[in-house]
Scaffold this motif. Structure first.
Motif, PDB file in Angstrom:
ATOM      1  N   GLN A  21       9.301   9.580   7.662  1.00 12.63           N
ATOM      2  CA  GLN A  21       9.823   9.124   6.374  1.00 12.63           C
ATOM      3  C   GLN A  21       8.802   8.256   5.633  1.00 12.63           C
ATOM      4  N   LEU A  22       8.119   7.400   6.364  1.00  7.83           N
ATOM      5  CA  LEU A  22       7.103   6.559   5.731  1.00  7.83           C
ATOM      6  C   LEU A  22       5.917   7.396   5.257  1.00  7.83           C
ATOM      7  N   ALA A  23       5.582   8.438   6.011  1.00  4.84           N
ATOM      8  CA  ALA A  23       4.498   9.329   5.593  1.00  4.84           C
ATOM      9  C   ALA A  23       4.868  10.034   4.296  1.00  4.84           C
ATOM     10  N   GLY A  24       6.123  10.441   4.176  1.00  3.48           N
ATOM     11  CA  GLY A  24       6.561  11.078   2.942  1.00  3.48           C
ATOM     12  C   GLY A  24       6.602  10.104   1.780  1.00  3.48           C
ATOM     13  N   TYR A  25       7.041   8.887   2.045  1.00  3.40           N
ATOM     14  CA  TYR A  25       7.150   7.888   0.973  1.00  3.40           C
ATOM     15  C   TYR A  25       5.775   7.467   0.464  1.00  3.40           C
ATOM     16  N   THR A  26       4.837   7.255   1.376  1.00  2.00           N
ATOM     17  CA  THR A  26       3.498   6.777   0.984  1.00  2.00           C
ATOM     18  C   THR A  26       2.521   7.915   0.699  1.00  2.00           C
ATOM     19  N   ARG A  27       2.931   9.144   1.033  1.00  4.25           N
ATOM     20  CA  ARG A  27       2.074  10.314   0.827  1.00  4.25           C
ATOM     21  C   ARG A  27       0.754  10.201   1.587  1.00  4.25           C
ATOM     22  N   MET A  28       0.844   9.754   2.831  1.00  2.00           N
ATOM     23  CA  MET A  28      -0.348   9.654   3.677  1.00  2.00           C
ATOM     24  C   MET A  28       0.077   9.754   5.141  1.00  2.00           C
ATOM     25  N   GLN A  29      -0.872  10.120   5.966  1.00  2.00           N
ATOM     26  CA  GLN A  29      -0.636  10.156   7.397  1.00  2.00           C
ATOM     27  C   GLN A  29      -0.818   8.758   7.983  1.00  2.00           C
ATOM     28  N   PRO A  30      -0.088   8.446   9.056  1.00  2.00           N
ATOM     29  CA  PRO A  30      -0.216   7.101   9.642  1.00  2.00           C
ATOM     30  C   PRO A  30      -1.616   6.847  10.187  1.00  2.00           C
ATOM     31  N   GLN A  31      -2.083   5.630  10.016  1.00  2.00           N
ATOM     32  CA  GLN A  31      -3.360   5.196  10.572  1.00  2.00           C
ATOM     33  C   GLN A  31      -3.081   4.409  11.844  1.00  2.00           C
ATOM     34  N   GLU A  32      -3.459   5.006  12.969  1.00  2.00           N
ATOM     35  CA  GLU A  32      -3.203   4.351  14.258  1.00  2.00           C
ATOM     36  C   GLU A  32      -4.032   3.066  14.357  1.00  2.00           C
ATOM     37  N   THR A  33      -3.378   2.002  14.789  1.00  2.00           N
ATOM     38  CA  THR A  33      -4.002   0.685  14.815  1.00  2.00           C
ATOM     39  C   THR A  33      -3.817   0.040  16.181  1.00  2.00           C
ATOM     40  N   VAL A  34      -4.906  -0.540  16.690  1.00  2.00           N
ATOM     41  CA  VAL A  34      -4.870  -1.287  17.949  1.00  2.00           C
ATOM     42  C   VAL A  34      -5.536  -2.639  17.703  1.00  2.00           C
ATOM     43  N   GLU A  35      -4.818  -3.713  18.014  1.00  2.00           N
ATOM     44  CA  GLU A  35      -5.336  -5.062  17.800  1.00  2.00           C
ATOM     45  C   GLU A  35      -5.205  -5.877  19.083  1.00  2.00           C
ATOM     46  N   VAL A 171      -0.043  -2.462  19.147  1.00  2.00           N
ATOM     47  CA  VAL A 171      -0.348  -1.063  18.841  1.00  2.00           C
ATOM     48  C   VAL A 171       0.687  -0.538  17.854  1.00  2.00           C
ATOM     49  N   GLY A 172       0.245   0.301  16.946  1.00  2.00           N
ATOM     50  CA  GLY A 172       1.192   0.841  15.983  1.00  2.00           C
ATOM     51  C   GLY A 172       0.531   1.709  14.938  1.00  2.00           C
ATOM     52  N   SER A 173       1.230   1.915  13.843  1.00  2.00           N
ATOM     53  CA  SER A 173       0.779   2.792  12.765  1.00  2.00           C
ATOM     54  C   SER A 173       0.901   2.057  11.438  1.00  2.00           C
ATOM     55  N   LYS A 174      -0.130   2.193  10.603  1.00  2.00           N
ATOM     56  CA  LYS A 174      -0.133   1.548   9.297  1.00  2.00           C
ATOM     57  C   LYS A 174      -0.061   2.588   8.183  1.00  2.00           C
ATOM     58  N   PHE A 175       0.676   2.204   7.137  1.00  2.00           N
ATOM     59  CA  PHE A 175       0.760   2.992   5.914  1.00  2.00           C
ATOM     60  C   PHE A 175       0.455   2.064   4.744  1.00  2.00           C
ATOM     61  N   TYR A 176      -0.035   2.641   3.646  1.00  2.00           N
ATOM     62  CA  TYR A 176      -0.351   1.840   2.470  1.00  2.00           C
ATOM     63  C   TYR A 176       0.293   2.475   1.238  1.00  2.00           C
ATOM     64  N   ASP A 177       0.941   1.641   0.457  1.00  2.00           N
ATOM     65  CA  ASP A 177       1.534   2.072  -0.805  1.00  2.00           C
ATOM     66  C   ASP A 177       1.078   1.089  -1.876  1.00  2.00           C
ATOM     67  N   HIS A 178       0.035   1.480  -2.625  1.00  2.00           N
ATOM     68  CA  HIS A 178      -0.608   0.587  -3.583  1.00  2.00           C
ATOM     69  C   HIS A 178      -1.120  -0.643  -2.824  1.00  2.00           C
ATOM     70  N   ASP A 179      -0.607  -1.848  -3.124  1.00  2.00           N
ATOM     71  CA  ASP A 179      -1.085  -3.045  -2.430  1.00  2.00           C
ATOM     72  C   ASP A 179      -0.130  -3.507  -1.334  1.00  2.00           C
ATOM     73  N   THR A 180       0.793  -2.647  -0.926  1.00  2.00           N
ATOM     74  CA  THR A 180       1.736  -2.968   0.143  1.00  2.00           C
ATOM     75  C   THR A 180       1.299  -2.300   1.441  1.00  2.00           C
TER      76      THR A 180
END
Length: 277
Positions: A21-35, A171-180
């Motif tokens: 759902q987030l991929a559809g909303y932001t129109r991007m694939q998730p960016q896997e993140t490890v911190e 660990v997780g996935s990041k999405f970006y929507d403009h500056d959010t």
């Protein structure tokens, strides 16, 4: 810089659906993140417990002493060294080392490879204040992120009065929507080692899926955040708040986003006294 944020919970069973759902909303694939997160605690200023306390025959502490004790007790916050794991470069038909070797420059290739290995984790020093008090539509707090590119990080923090406490991994996935930024993540436990070793240790990265989870249910936390350079600017504050509330409304069928609990986001060190009465 100020961070405006909303938080929500995603169960293990809903995780994949939420990412879709987030991929559809932001129109991007998730960016896997490890911190990698290393937690540091400030040491209590020496001599603090020797300052007189209120009470006794005088009843009230002298004004100057009261002011000094308040100042020394204030501003004690945990800091974190956050290491973002940089993904490996995609393999091509010819890499830099092959080119260097073909040019008879093997020593330089070895040096470059060592530099790449050292830069596999990109470190920054993070400070996050406690969110503003009162009933707020979104969580708002002062944050600071300073890039740490070279040097002895542990010694640097020790000289400023901070000592290593513990470490964990996010660990997780990041999405970006403009500056959010939308970050769906969970916390994994790491074995506790010395501070110097913790900065260099990446031995657990190949087996992240085997690390124990902090949340036994396997759930995830979702954070929707906007960083604002001047959060005290009424116009910027209103715009960031409006954007997050619009996002909350848009995603209400997928996840319930609310301000974070202020106590759970409190980064202050508990005030304790070892003074004997």
């Amino acid at each position: 810089m100020h961070e405006f944020a909303l938080y929500g919970q995603v169960s293990r069973d809903d995780h994949h659906r939420t990412l879709q759902q987030l991929a559809g909303y932001t129109r991007m694939q998730p960016q896997e993140t490890v911190e990698i997160h290393l937690v540091f605690k400030p040491r209590t200023p020496a001599g603090l417990d020797h300052l007189p306390s209120a009470g006794g025959s005088q009843g009230v502490m002298q004004q100057d002493v009261q002011k000094l004790k308040t100042m020394l007790n204030a501003g004690l916050f945990y800091l974190q060294l956050v290491g973002e794991v940089v993904p490996d470069k995609p393999k091509g038909t010819e890499n830099d080392e092959d080119v260097a070797m073909s040019n008879g420059d093997g020593d330089h290739a070895e040096s470059d490879r060592s530099a790449d290995e050292k830069s596999a984790v990109r470190w920054s020093l993070d400070f996050k204040d406690t969110p503003e008090p009162g009933k707020q539509p979104v969580s708002t707090r002062l944050v600071s992120r300073i890039s740490m590119t070279d040097g002895d990080f542990v010694r640097f923090l020790d000289n400023f009065g901070y000592e290593y406490v513990s470490r964990y991994i996010v660990v997780g996935s990041k999405f970006y929507d403009h500056d959010t930024t939308l970050f769906v993540h969970k916390v994994l436990r790491l074995s506790q080692i010395s501070a110097d070793e913790a900065v260099r240790d990446t031995s657990f990265l190949p087996n992240i899926t085997e690390l124990p989870e902090l949340d036994g249910s396997g759930g995830y936390t979702i954070q929707a955040s906007i960083d604002v350079v001047d959060g005290n600017n009424p116009e910027l504050k209103e715009r960031a708040t409006r954007q997050l509330l619009a996002l909350k409304e848009a995603l209400k069928q997928a996840v319930d986003l609310t301000p974070g609990d202020r106590l759970s986001l409190d980064t202050r060190v508990p005030v304790t006294s070892t003074r004997t009465q």
